[in-house]
Design an enzyme around this catalytic site. Structure first.
Site, PDB file in Angstrom:
ATOM      1  N   ASP A  73      32.448  12.485   1.844  1.00 61.34           N
ATOM      2  CA  ASP A  73      31.400  11.727   1.160  1.00 61.34           C
ATOM      3  C   ASP A  73      30.231  11.417   2.088  1.00 61.34           C
ATOM      4  OD1 ASP A  73      33.118   9.873   2.577  1.00 61.34           O
ATOM      5  OD2 ASP A  73      32.106   8.247   1.516  1.00 61.34           O
ATOM      6  N   GLU A  75      35.025   7.483   2.670  1.00 60.92           N
ATOM      7  CA  GLU A  75      35.006   6.820   3.981  1.00 60.92           C
ATOM      8  C   GLU A  75      33.819   5.883   4.098  1.00 60.92           C
ATOM      9  OE1 GLU A  75      34.006   6.264   8.296  1.00 60.92           O
ATOM     10  OE2 GLU A  75      32.790   7.114   6.674  1.00 60.92           O
TER      11      GLU A  75
END
Length: 410
Positions: free
Chosen positions: A80, A175
């Protein structure tokens, strides 16, 4: 190196921005887009046991190619990108043989990446700098790490003369919103230790990070007509201002460095009747971290006593802890990474992370996990960049760690 660059560009063009306000896991559906591409690519290069689970974790195995026991090690990166800045329509720009001068990212908008402000750029004179076009982030955090892990595995598969034990890799979602390790199946991963490829400049090697908490301050006021407010109105925004002013004014991100902790106000909203302040609280030292949380609550208690009512409410939630406690008993895993860099003529920069990492949460889940450079700079914004050569160097470090781990096991 061109293949690594092409792979990196392919990944950053896939929008995987996570969403801190969505409790779903993963927080955005578009993270699946890159996860599925990675599954296909890992199968293509010859990785085994390639899986994509229901929580968007990609795992795969590179089997050992030696006939003796070697500890199973792992490499981890996240797919991400940050919610702080757009990751849609990323358009990487290339600046070969960088001359040390200003880089114009967007002429029409007068957006310039300048070494007079970002002096780290000067480390990469003569190299190929990859930047944004000034309208998005780049995504080197952490698609550089993803690129390097895939590229290193491909190199080991294509060069079987490099001896290594079993290697496990994992690519995690979310994350950037603090959830990257929440659903990580350590038992399934099956490694004795791992490394996150999620650091910044070349040479970074980190096994310390902040202890971290998030805090929300809610202030309740009373709204009445301002013309008749004498002795009746309670303006929550003014109380919020008192709360902010009561915290140590120099203990903020822009005034601190190294091991210095801080309080960071990163969000606020307000009306007369209700205001909210959103903070993060950080410190490497656990005792000081706990004291910071106590200080936070004391300010609220003091204001409530002054106001004669519990108008100020504080909610504090721990987020992650300093992984040093979990790494120190197994410092040989840091030593291997340090030696790998030295053998590649990379100067190790061993320092504490002024932030967090999946490695912190994984270490506390039983998977010791120091952090290694991925090569990017100026994460989470339009000025993000990476040198193409850094992608290659980080890939080489992964390969060398695998090789050294096998050599030490003989």
């Amino acid at each position: 190196m061109q293949k690594i660059i092409d792979r990196f560009v392919k990944y950053v063009k896939i929008d995987t921005q996570s969403d801190e306000n969505n409790p779903a896991f993963p927080s955005t559906e578009k993270q699946w887009d890159l996860a599925k591409v990675l599954v296909e690519e890992l199968n293509e290069i010859g990785m085994q046991d390639v899986t994509l689970d229901d929580n968007c974790y990609v795992m795969a195995t590179l089997p050992s190619n030696v006939d003796f026991n070697v500890p199973t090690i792992g490499f981890v990166a996240h797919i991400d990108t940050s919610p702080d800045y757009s990751g849609t329509n990323v358009n990487p720009q290339f600046h070969p043989n960088y001359d040390g001068k200003d880089i114009v990212l967007n002429k029409e908008r007068n957006i310039v990446l300048s070494p007079s402000y970002f002096d780290d750029l000067l480390q990469y004179k003569g190299q190929t700098i990859i930047t944004t076009d000034g309208t998005t982030l780049l995504g080197a955090d952490d698609k550089a790490g993803v690129t390097e892990i895939v590229s290193a595995m491909e190199h080991l598969i294509n060069n079987p003369e490099i001896k290594h034990g079993k290697i496990r890799i994992c690519f995690t979602p979310d994350e950037e919103v603090g959830k990257g390790a929440h659903m990580f199946d350590v038992e399934k991963f099956g490694a004795e230790w791992a490394y996150t490829m999620d650091g910044s400049q070349v040479g970074e090697l980190e096994y310390e990070n902040f202890n971290a908490a998030g805090a929300k301050v809610t202030i309740n006021g009373k709204i009445v007509h301002p013309g008749y407010a004498k002795g009746k109105m309670i303006n929550s925004m003014l109380i919020a201002n008192e709360f902010i002013a009561a915290l140590p004014k120099n203990e903020i991100p822009q005034e601190t460095e190294g091991y210095e902790g801080f309080y960071h106000l990163h969000g606020m909203s307000g009306e007369v009747e209700k205001s909210t302040l959103e903070y993060i609280i950080r410190d490497h030292d656990f005792k000081l971290f706990e004291e910071r949380k106590v200080t936070f609550q004391k300010i609220a208690d003091t204001l409530n006593k002054k106001l004669g009512s519990d108008l100020v409410q504080v909610e504090i939630k721990d987020q992650y802890f300093n992984m040093r406690k979990k790494i120190e008993p197994v410092m040989h895993i840091v030593d291997i990474a340090e030696e790998a860099m030295k053998q590649l003529n990379i100067k190790p920069l061993i320092k504490a992370i002024r932030g967090g990492t999946d490695g912190s949460q994984l270490s506390y889940k039983g998977l010791p996990c120091p952090n290694i450079f991925a090569g990017g700079h100026n994460f989470h914004g339009r000025y993000e960049y990476i040198a193409a050569e850094s992608l290659q160097l980080a890939t080489d470090v992964i390969v060398k760690i695998a090789e050294l781990t096998a050599e030490r096991a003989k």
